[in-house]
Each structure stands twice: as C-alpha cells, then as structure tokens.
Design a protein around this motif. Structure first.
Motif, PDB file in Angstrom:
ATOM      1  N   PHE A 199       0.827  -1.210   0.000  1.00  0.00           N
ATOM      2  CA  PHE A 199       0.000   0.000   0.000  1.00  0.00           C
ATOM      3  C   PHE A 199       0.860   1.258   0.000  1.00  0.00           C
ATOM      4  N   LEU A 200       1.897   1.266   0.833  1.00  0.00           N
ATOM      5  CA  LEU A 200       2.790   2.431   0.872  1.00  0.00           C
ATOM      6  C   LEU A 200       3.584   2.571  -0.418  1.00  0.00           C
ATOM      7  N   GLU A 201       3.950   1.440  -1.012  1.00  0.00           N
ATOM      8  CA  GLU A 201       4.691   1.492  -2.271  1.00  0.00           C
ATOM      9  C   GLU A 201       3.826   2.064  -3.399  1.00  0.00           C
ATOM     10  N   LYS A 202       2.531   1.736  -3.394  1.00  0.00           N
ATOM     11  CA  LYS A 202       1.637   2.297  -4.404  1.00  0.00           C
ATOM     12  C   LYS A 202       1.500   3.812  -4.265  1.00  0.00           C
ATOM     13  N   HIS A 203       1.713   4.335  -3.065  1.00  0.00           N
ATOM     14  CA  HIS A 203       1.641   5.779  -2.833  1.00  0.00           C
ATOM     15  C   HIS A 203       3.031   6.432  -2.918  1.00  0.00           C
ATOM     16  N   ARG A 204       3.881   5.848  -3.729  1.00  0.00           N
ATOM     17  CA  ARG A 204       5.177   6.415  -4.100  1.00  0.00           C
ATOM     18  C   ARG A 204       6.139   6.545  -2.916  1.00  0.00           C
ATOM     19  N   ILE A 205       6.037   5.625  -1.988  1.00  0.00           N
ATOM     20  CA  ILE A 205       7.027   5.531  -0.904  1.00  0.00           C
ATOM     21  C   ILE A 205       7.891   4.314  -1.189  1.00  0.00           C
ATOM     22  N   ARG A 206       9.173   4.512  -1.254  1.00  0.00           N
ATOM     23  CA  ARG A 206      10.074   3.412  -1.604  1.00  0.00           C
ATOM     24  C   ARG A 206       9.906   2.251  -0.620  1.00  0.00           C
ATOM     25  N   ARG A 207       9.998   1.044  -1.179  1.00  0.00           N
ATOM     26  CA  ARG A 207       9.736  -0.155  -0.384  1.00  0.00           C
ATOM     27  C   ARG A 207      10.689  -0.252   0.808  1.00  0.00           C
ATOM     28  N   ILE A 208      11.935   0.084   0.621  1.00  0.00           N
ATOM     29  CA  ILE A 208      12.913  -0.029   1.705  1.00  0.00           C
ATOM     30  C   ILE A 208      12.569   0.922   2.843  1.00  0.00           C
ATOM     31  N   TYR A 209      12.088   2.133   2.515  1.00  0.00           N
ATOM     32  CA  TYR A 209      11.701   3.099   3.548  1.00  0.00           C
ATOM     33  C   TYR A 209      10.447   2.623   4.293  1.00  0.00           C
ATOM     34  N   SER A 210       9.517   2.025   3.559  1.00  0.00           N
ATOM     35  CA  SER A 210       8.307   1.501   4.202  1.00  0.00           C
ATOM     36  C   SER A 210       8.649   0.390   5.196  1.00  0.00           C
ATOM     37  N   ILE A 211       9.578  -0.469   4.824  1.00  0.00           N
ATOM     38  CA  ILE A 211       9.966  -1.570   5.712  1.00  0.00           C
ATOM     39  C   ILE A 211      10.612  -1.028   6.982  1.00  0.00           C
ATOM     40  N   PHE A 212      11.524  -0.084   6.845  1.00  0.00           N
ATOM     41  CA  PHE A 212      12.163   0.486   8.028  1.00  0.00           C
ATOM     42  C   PHE A 212      11.143   1.208   8.910  1.00  0.00           C
ATOM     43  N   GLY A 213      10.177   1.904   8.289  1.00  0.00           N
ATOM     44  CA  GLY A 213       9.145   2.575   9.070  1.00  0.00           C
ATOM     45  C   GLY A 213       8.287   1.591   9.853  1.00  0.00           C
TER      46      GLY A 213
END
Length: 371
Positions: free
Chosen positions: A61-75
């Motif tokens: 979901f976060l990746e679809k909203h233009r947030i890089r996957r690696i940043y979403s995982i760390f968050g």
C-alpha cells in the motif's frame, strides 16, 4: 496390454515409491544433518512467514503511494519496536502478575471444586445413582488435586527443558527481523526463483500453483489472526463487565488459543470456567453467557466477513487434521495443520487436473486415425 492397464501401472508406481522409501529409511543417517538444519530454521521461518503475510499488504500500500519499499519496511520496523516496547512496559507486567497468582491459587481452586462436587455427590438423588455405578467422585477429585499439586511442585525438575525451549525461541526472535526484512524486500521474486528449478514446460502451471498456495495461506493467516484478536477484545470487555477475576490474562489466553480453529476455544474456556465456578454459581452463569454471545458474534458476523470461505474445508475435516497433526508434530503441527492441509489440497487439485488433461490428450492421440 499389461503395461497399458492403468490399475497395474498404478500398482507399479506404488511399488517403486515403497522401494524408495525403504532404501531411504535404511540410510536415514545420511539425512540427519539436514533434519537438524530443518529443525533449527523451521521456527524462525514460520514466524517470519506469518509476519510477512501480515505486513506485506501495508508495504504494498505504501509502495503504491510512491514511498520506496525499503523506507516503508524500516518505518514498519520502527513502529513494531515501539508497540513491543509499550507492551513490555505496560501490559506484560500485569499479565505476569496475574499468571503467577493463578499458578499459586490453582491447586486451591481444584480442591474447592472437588469439595463442592463431593458435597453434591452426597445429595439424596445422587445417592441412588452412586450405589448403582459404585463411583467415588471425592476420591477422584482428591487424586486430581494431588496430581496437580505434584505437577506444580515438580516443575523445577523440568527447568533444563524449559531453558532449552527458551533458547530456541530467543534465537528465533533474534533471526526473525533479518529473515522478515529480506522477505518483505524480495518476496515477490521468490516464486520466479523457485520455478527456475522446474522444467520449462511446467513453469507456467507451477507459477499458478504457487499463486494459489500464496492466496490460501495469506487469507488464512490474516483472517485467523484478526478473528483471534477480535475474540480476545470482546472477551476482555465482557469479563470486565461481569467482574471476572484475571480478565486480561483469560482474554489473552483465549486470543492465542483461538488461532487453532474449533479446538482452541475449547481449551481457552477451561481456565475461565474454573475461576468462575470457584467465584460463585452466578459468576459461572455470567461467564457462560459472555462466552456464548462472543462465539455467536464471531460465528455470525466476524468470521464470515473476514475469513469468508476461501479454504472450502469442512469443519469435521479440520478437526481430524488438527488432531492428527498434533499427535504427529506436537504444538507446531497443531498451528500449521490447517494451512498445511490447504497447501496439500491445492497441490493435489492441480496435479489431478494435470493428470486428467494429460490422459485426455493421450486418449485423443491414441484414437486419431492413422494416415
């Protein structure tokens, strides 16, 4: 004519499989290192898989909203660390105190229940039945109480086994974040990597099988955990309303055991019944009413909306699968029984469809007129 007989061919295949199994059993020591490796990695891999199916939709979901996957995982990792810290500081001490209190008072609860049952046993109506059946329930209650007390007193003798289990769990928890990180980061590439070891002609169908397996497991894990969480919250609210002792601990036990369908709720209600029965008969009726309402809400509203009917498995089949897996593999088998059965069902369904299609093509080719 002999080899074209399908039944004879089936028996030959079974014979070859049996011979292979017999040979492998004779040289089982060769596979001992692989068995040890499998036992070592199974717990962290299972935990990481469960966490992956819970967190992967959020990362997507976060990746679809233009947030890089690696940043979403760390968050997500930072948020999980915060939740775990809050639970350790606020919730765990309360649950620990209640569990210690229950363990200390449990033998007295059993003795009190035994005394009440023994008093009931000497009622005029029961005396006639007692003389006919020749059963001494007081002796049974005292024996059960003594065995329970003996089990608690001898718990120190099991400390080494407990320490070994704790060590395995700690190692699994330590390795869990690393496995989970790479699953969330590269999990979508895993099916493509697996089918590289399969012949080219079967890769398309194999990807379809892996996709169906992924759908079955993800639907079950997410749905079952959400349903268990809802059951725990509803029971906690109900226990607070009726004033049942140890409400938080009993609700947490119910939430964890409800992960196992059909069998889990039966296990979860036992300590609540004992505590309510010792408190008062009215409390017992209140507890039964709360449990009945929660089960009705879960069965009529929560499970149909969250779980749906994705697995298409009959309840009797689920019970037999859980009991069999529990006898074979213990607690791990109970937890993995239903998703494991779902995976085997998908594989067998696709294999049967493939064999049916292959047989149809073979028959058509056999009946073609020769030029």
């Amino acid at each position: 004519m002999f080899l074209n007989n399908k039944f004879v061919l089936f028996l030959l295949i079974l014979l070859l499989i049996g011979l292979n199994v017999m040979v492998l059993m004779r040289v089982s020591f060769v596979f001992e290192p692989f068995v040890i490796l499998l036992k070592t990695i199974v717990l962290p891999v299972v935990l990481a898989g469960v966490a992956y199916y819970l967190l992967n939709p959020l990362v997507d979901f976060l990746e679809k909203h233009r947030i890089r996957r690696i940043y979403s995982i760390f968050g997500l990792f930072i948020a999980i660390i915060g939740l775990i810290t809050w639970a350790i500081v606020s919730v765990v001490p309360l649950i620990q105190a209640q569990i210690l209190d229950i363990a200390e008072e449990f033998p007295s609860y059993i003795r009190q229940i035994g005394q009440e049952l023994a008093g009931l046993w000497y009622s005029p109506i029961i005396n006639d039945v007692k003389e006919t059946l020749n059963i001494d329930i007081q002796r049974f209650a005292e024996s059960f109480s003594n065995r329970t007390t003996e089990f608690i007193d001898n718990a120190s003798g099991r400390v080494f086994s407990f320490v070994g289990t704790i060590t395995e769990v700690v190692l699994a928890i330590v390795t869990l974040p690393f496995i989970l990180f790479y699953l969330l980061k590269d999990g979508k590439r895993l099916p493509g990597y697996i089918v590289q070891f399969i012949p080219v002609k079967l890769r398309g169908q194999s990807l379809q099988v892996l996709g169906d397996i992924n759908h079955q497991i993800s639907s079950y894990i997410r749905g079952q955990i959400i349903v268990s969480f809802c059951i725990g919250v509803l029971l906690y609210i109900g226990y607070l309303i009726i004033g049942l002792d140890y409400s938080l601990t009993l609700a947490v036990i119910a939430a964890f055991t409800s992960v196992v369908p059909y069998v889990g709720p039966t296990i979860a209600i036992t300590p609540a019944l004992i505590i309510a029965l010792v408190t008062s008969p009215i409390m017992l009726l209140k507890m039964v009413a709360v449990w009945t309402i929660v089960q009705l809400v879960e069965g009529k509203f929560i499970s149909p909306q969250i779980m749906g009917k994705n697995l298409h498995i009959h309840p009797i089949t689920i019970i037999f699968v859980i009991l069999t897996a529990g006898n074979l593999f213990g607690i791990i088998g109970i937890l993995l029984a239903v998703p494991g059965y779902a995976v085997l069902k998908v594989i067998c369904t696709h294999a049967f469809a493939w064999i049916k299609q292959y047989s149809k093509l073979y028959d058509e080719k056999k009946t073609e007129p020769k030029k």
